[in-house]
Design an enzyme around this catalytic site. Structure first.
Site, short mmCIF file in Angstrom:
data_model
loop_
_atom_site.label_atom_id
_atom_site.label_comp_id
_atom_site.label_asym_id
_atom_site.label_seq_id
_atom_site.Cartn_x
_atom_site.Cartn_y
_atom_site.Cartn_z
N GLU A 123 4.77 -7.04 6.96
CA GLU A 123 6.00 -6.23 6.98
C GLU A 123 6.60 -6.09 8.37
O GLU A 123 6.74 -4.99 8.91
CB GLU A 123 5.73 -4.85 6.38
CG GLU A 123 5.31 -4.92 4.93
CD GLU A 123 5.28 -3.56 4.24
OE1 GLU A 123 5.44 -2.54 4.92
OE2 GLU A 123 5.14 -3.54 3.01
N GLU A 162 1.44 -6.81 -2.00
CA GLU A 162 1.33 -5.36 -2.22
C GLU A 162 2.26 -4.94 -3.34
O GLU A 162 3.38 -5.46 -3.45
CB GLU A 162 1.72 -4.55 -0.97
CG GLU A 162 0.69 -4.56 0.12
CD GLU A 162 1.06 -3.71 1.34
OE1 GLU A 162 1.75 -2.68 1.18
OE2 GLU A 162 0.66 -4.11 2.44
C1 BG6 Z 1 3.38 -0.79 3.06
C2 BG6 Z 1 2.30 -1.01 4.05
O1 BG6 Z 1 4.53 -0.51 3.77
O2 BG6 Z 1 3.30 0.26 2.17
C3 BG6 Z 1 1.03 -0.22 3.78
O3 BG6 Z 1 2.02 -2.36 4.24
C4 BG6 Z 1 1.41 1.16 3.30
O4 BG6 Z 1 0.25 -0.22 4.94
C5 BG6 Z 1 2.12 1.01 1.98
O5 BG6 Z 1 0.36 2.07 3.19
C6 BG6 Z 1 2.48 2.31 1.30
O6 BG6 Z 1 3.25 3.09 2.13
P1 BG6 Z 1 2.99 4.63 2.29
O7 BG6 Z 1 3.99 5.10 3.27
O8 BG6 Z 1 3.17 5.24 0.95
O9 BG6 Z 1 1.58 4.73 2.76
#
Ligand code: BG6
Length: 481
Positions: free
Chosen positions: A170, A382
């Site tokens: 990201e 993800e």
């Molecule tokens: C992504 C990242 O942006 O989203 C993760 O790669 C992150 O590291 C995930 O934890 C979820 O985001 P958040 O802000 O809900 O923890």
């Protein structure tokens, strides 16, 4: 819902889950590890939710064998994790820390012994503090050889066993939060520097991809991009233009560079008009064009909806908008860039308690847009639901997460049926973990971990209902969603 006849998931589909070093490992100063920018940033009052940090996190560093055992029992085919640069090079460069190399080597061996494919993220935001202090980290071109040196060390150490590599996680998020809205380290608001930092990251990404290919390692490498597909609120041509502006500035601006080695025309022209376009040095254009990722890593959480935003008197809070880091629905603010676009609520989609839209069709749209524009296989690195989970009599009944993931698995199947080459799906996240800005209360895992903002939890692991649901999905190769 009626849908067309669906294709099956490929037999070797990588069903898995993901994590990142800082969010799970803990042991922040053990076995020779150096400090990263995150180790320090979390100590600045007010930066993270209730001052939470990853000093202990969920103690994966000491409990990785237990975590891998649970993955194996689940039948997981792939596990995506990141390597902490500061465990390998405590000072970012120079002397290698053998204990750090050994930790990941043991983890990789343990995964392979359990039939789990390791997917390694080289950089998930935890830059060595020494490099930030020495030359501003990503603010200097010096980061390029240092990043290549670090990656090359990993390729040499693990290239015989690791077949999938994510170069940068990201890039759009860590640069935006670090240099546009000041919510991640180094906590700056500087539009020109932001685009320059991002340019350096593009060059470093290209150089590492080239290094990997030059070394002739058997395997695949690509960046993971946080793609939020942009919609228009309606068919008013100005609103459609706003959505196109958002897609250009927030998506093509990164993915075009990864794949074509060029910034998109309209975006670059806009930045030149403002005098904040990145400065190119001789060789930059050639380097960007020479690197070819083997796949596009997709981090998909949500979609965004846009309306026109007039140049005079429009919404302008791009560098300081209020994000919801409290878990209280409705506390985030819309954002916008006058003359380009502003975000508006989409009446057709639900939102989470953190105001993230829930839009599985958006995942199908994301996959199709990437496949058509870039003609690359997609690895979904993800996707998941961050929610409050309650432990009741030793169980977590997270039917809302099962519902969320079920719909996203179906969307992937539909995209595959549409002709998209999707090679895997690693959900966010495997265990519960530290959310950078939301502490331990925003949970994503299949495995509950007894940890909270007091950071004194027992760290006990408890598989949630979603763990058993995913076990069935994997066993049936996606037929029983
Ligand atoms: C992504 C990242 O942006 O989203 C993760 O790669 C992150 O590291 C995930 O934890 C979820 O985001 P958040 O802000 O809900 O923890």
């Amino acid at each position: 819902m009626e849908h067309k006849k669906l294709a099956a998931f490929p037999r070797d589909f990588l069903w898995g889950s993901a994590s990142a070093a800082y969010q799970i490992e803990g042991a922040y100063d053990e076995d020779g590890k150096g400090l990263s920018v995150w180790d320090n940033f979390v100590r600045i009052p007010g930066k993270t939710f209730k001052g939470t940090n990853g000093d202990i996190a969920v103690d994966h560093y000491h409990r990785y064998q237990e975590d891998v055992k649970l993955m194996a029992e689940m039948g997981m085919k792939a596990y995506r994790f990141s390597i902490a640069w500061t465990r390998i090079f405590p000072n970012g460069t120079g002397e290698v820390n053998e204990a750090g190399l050994k930790f990941y080597s043991d983890l990789i061996d343990d995964l392979l012994a359990n039939g789990i494919e390791p997917l390694v993220t080289i950089y998930h935001w935890d830059l060595p503090q020494t490099l930030q202090d020495a030359y501003g980290g990503w603010e200097s071109r010096q980061i390029i050889p240092d990043f290549v040196n670090y990656a090359e060390t990993l390729f040499k150490a693990y290239g015989d066993r690791v077949k999938y590599w994510v170069s940068l996680n990201e890039q759009n998020i860590f640069t935006h939060m670090g240099w546009q809205i000041a919510t991640h380290p180094p906590g700056k608001r500087d539009p020109k520097l932001f685009y320059q930092v991002n340019h350096h990251a593009n060059l470093a990404n290209a150089a590492v991809i080239n290094k990997f290919h030059e070394m002739g390692i058997e395997g695949k490498i690509g960046p993971s991009f946080a793609y939020t597909p942009q919609y228009a609120i309606d068919a008013n041509p100005l609103n459609v233009l706003a959505a196109e502006n958002a897609e250009e500035m927030m998506a093509h601006f990164w993915m075009d560079v990864y794949v074509y080695g060029e910034y998109p025309i309209v975006a670059l022209n806009y930045l030149k008009e403002l005098g904040i376009a990145p400065t190119f040095e001789p060789g930059d254009a050639e380097l960007l064009k020479s690197a070819k990722p083997d796949f596009m890593g997709l981090n998909f959480y949500q979609t965004a909806t846009n309306a026109w935003n007039p140049i005079d008197g429009g919404v302008e809070n791009k560098d300081s908008y209020q994000m919801n880091t409290t878990g209280k629905k409705g506390t985030s603010q819309d954002s916008g860039i006058p003359g380009l676009q502003k975000t508006v609520k989409n009446p057709f989609v639900e939102t989470t308690n953190w105001d993230w839209t829930i839009d599985p069709v958006g995942l199908r749209i994301a996959l199709r847009r990437i496949a058509s524009r870039y003609r690359l296989p997609v690895l979904i690195t993800e996707n998941g639901l961050g929610e409050y989970d309650e432990l009741e009599d030793g169980h977590v009944h997270d039917d809302y997460r099962i519902d969320f993931l079920k719909k996203h698995v179906l969307a992937i199947k539909e995209a595959i049926s549409d002709g998209v080459d999707v090679i895997g799906y690693t959900t966010w996240s495997y265990t519960d973990l530290l959310s950078w800005l939301n502490g331990y209360q925003k949970r994503y895992g299949f495995v509950y971990v007894d940890q909270d903002e007091t950071m004194t939890g027992s760290l006990k692991r408890i598989p949630k209902d979603s763990y058993y649901w995913y076990q069935d999905v994997i066993a049936s190769n996606g037929e029983d969603e």
